[in-house]
Design an enzyme around this catalytic site. Structure first.
Site, PDB file in Angstrom:
ATOM      1  N   ASP A  71     -46.391  29.789   7.656  1.00  0.00           N
ATOM      2  CA  ASP A  71     -46.592  30.960   8.492  1.00  0.00           C
ATOM      3  C   ASP A  71     -45.760  32.082   7.856  1.00  0.00           C
ATOM      4  OD1 ASP A  71     -47.055  32.566  10.912  1.00  0.00           O
ATOM      5  OD2 ASP A  71     -44.948  32.137  11.335  1.00  0.00           O
ATOM      6  N   MET A  72     -46.006  33.323   8.238  1.00  0.00           N
ATOM      7  CA  MET A  72     -45.298  34.425   7.586  1.00  0.00           C
ATOM      8  C   MET A  72     -44.147  34.973   8.434  1.00  0.00           C
ATOM      9  SD  MET A  72     -46.955  37.862   5.858  1.00  0.00           S
ATOM     10  CE  MET A  72     -47.416  38.672   7.406  1.00  0.00           C
ATOM     11  N   ASP A  73     -44.473  35.641   9.542  1.00  0.00           N
ATOM     12  CA  ASP A  73     -43.449  36.302  10.350  1.00  0.00           C
ATOM     13  C   ASP A  73     -42.583  35.295  11.089  1.00  0.00           C
ATOM     14  OD1 ASP A  73     -43.960  39.233  10.044  1.00  0.00           O
ATOM     15  OD2 ASP A  73     -45.944  38.627  10.720  1.00  0.00           O
ATOM     16  N   ASP A  87     -42.419  28.891  13.007  1.00  0.00           N
ATOM     17  CA  ASP A  87     -41.305  29.253  13.881  1.00  0.00           C
ATOM     18  C   ASP A  87     -41.717  29.390  15.341  1.00  0.00           C
ATOM     19  OD1 ASP A  87     -41.189  32.694  14.460  1.00  0.00           O
ATOM     20  OD2 ASP A  87     -42.795  31.743  13.326  1.00  0.00           O
TER      21      ASP A  87
END
Length: 228
Positions: A14-16, A173
């Protein structure tokens, strides 16, 4: 961390909040968007309901109805422009991410990104990270796939790199992302930047860490039974 590790061929990030420590700035951007548009927005509650979902899904949630594509585009452009301005001045990765990704690639693991973020935020993030090597595949939230907790984004990432879902490890996250990995038949690592390990628990979660320095210090990649 749990005992025996598993075979894997790819890591999907995932990124953010997972690659970059950006979630506080997304929250600040929603606060500012609400102020500019006269919206009484409970940002913590809104973030709980939308983190991991696509921009269109977020826009619908924001307005409490099905919005048009034009409305979604306008909302997304304004809010994400605010976000990039805020975070750009204090950009930072989740500690140790770039080095961890580089080490994983060096061990023959394929690297992919599966994010609900759009192409503009993806470009913003990658231009600041300057990953070496570049991810093998990137799937964004503006490609017409349903957002998390549906597994479509992660499954598409696995498809693009040619790796079976069961041989992929998702790094996430947020609860919706952890659930998406489970629904996709993937292992997961909980990156506890915005949620506790308890909030990100699941039978498929093989580790829960604060950051990638913690993973590196535990020799995660060295003990992982990687098959390249």
């Amino acid at each position: 961390m749990k005992g025996a590790m598993h075979k894997a061929e790819a890591l999907i990030f995932d990124m953010d909040g997972t690659m970059v420590d950006s979630m506080p700035w997304h929250a600040k951007a929603w606060v500012e968007y609400g102020v500019r548009n006269g919206l009484a927005l409970d940002v913590p509650d809104f973030m709980r309901r939308t983190t991991g979902r696509t921009a269109f899904e977020c826009a619908c949630e924001l307005m409490g109805r099905e919005v048009t594509e034009a409305e979604s585009a306008a909302i997304t452009h304004e809010k994400e422009s605010i976000y990039r301005e805020l975070f750009g001045a204090q950009f930072r990765e989740v500690a140790g991410f770039s080095a961890f990704a580089k080490s994983a690639a060096a061990r023959g693991l394929k690297i992919a990104v599966g994010t609900a973020g759009d192409k503009h935020n993806i470009a913003f993030t990658l231009s600041n990270l300057r990953l070496d090597p570049h991810p093998n595949a990137i799937v964004g939230g503006d490609e017409g796939l349903p957002g998390k907790p549906e597994p479509a984004i992660f499954l598409e990432a696995a498809k693009r790199i040619g790796v079976a879902p069961s041989r992929c490890v998702v790094f996430e996250d947020a609860p919706f992302g952890i659930e998406a990995a489970r629904r996709g038949g993937m292992m997961a690592v909980a990156v506890c930047t915005t949620h506790s390990a308890a909030e990100l628990a699941g039978p498929h979660v093989i580790a829960a860490v604060r950051d990638y320095d913690e993973l590196a210090n535990s020799n995660f990649l060295e003990t992982f039974d990687a098959v390249a």
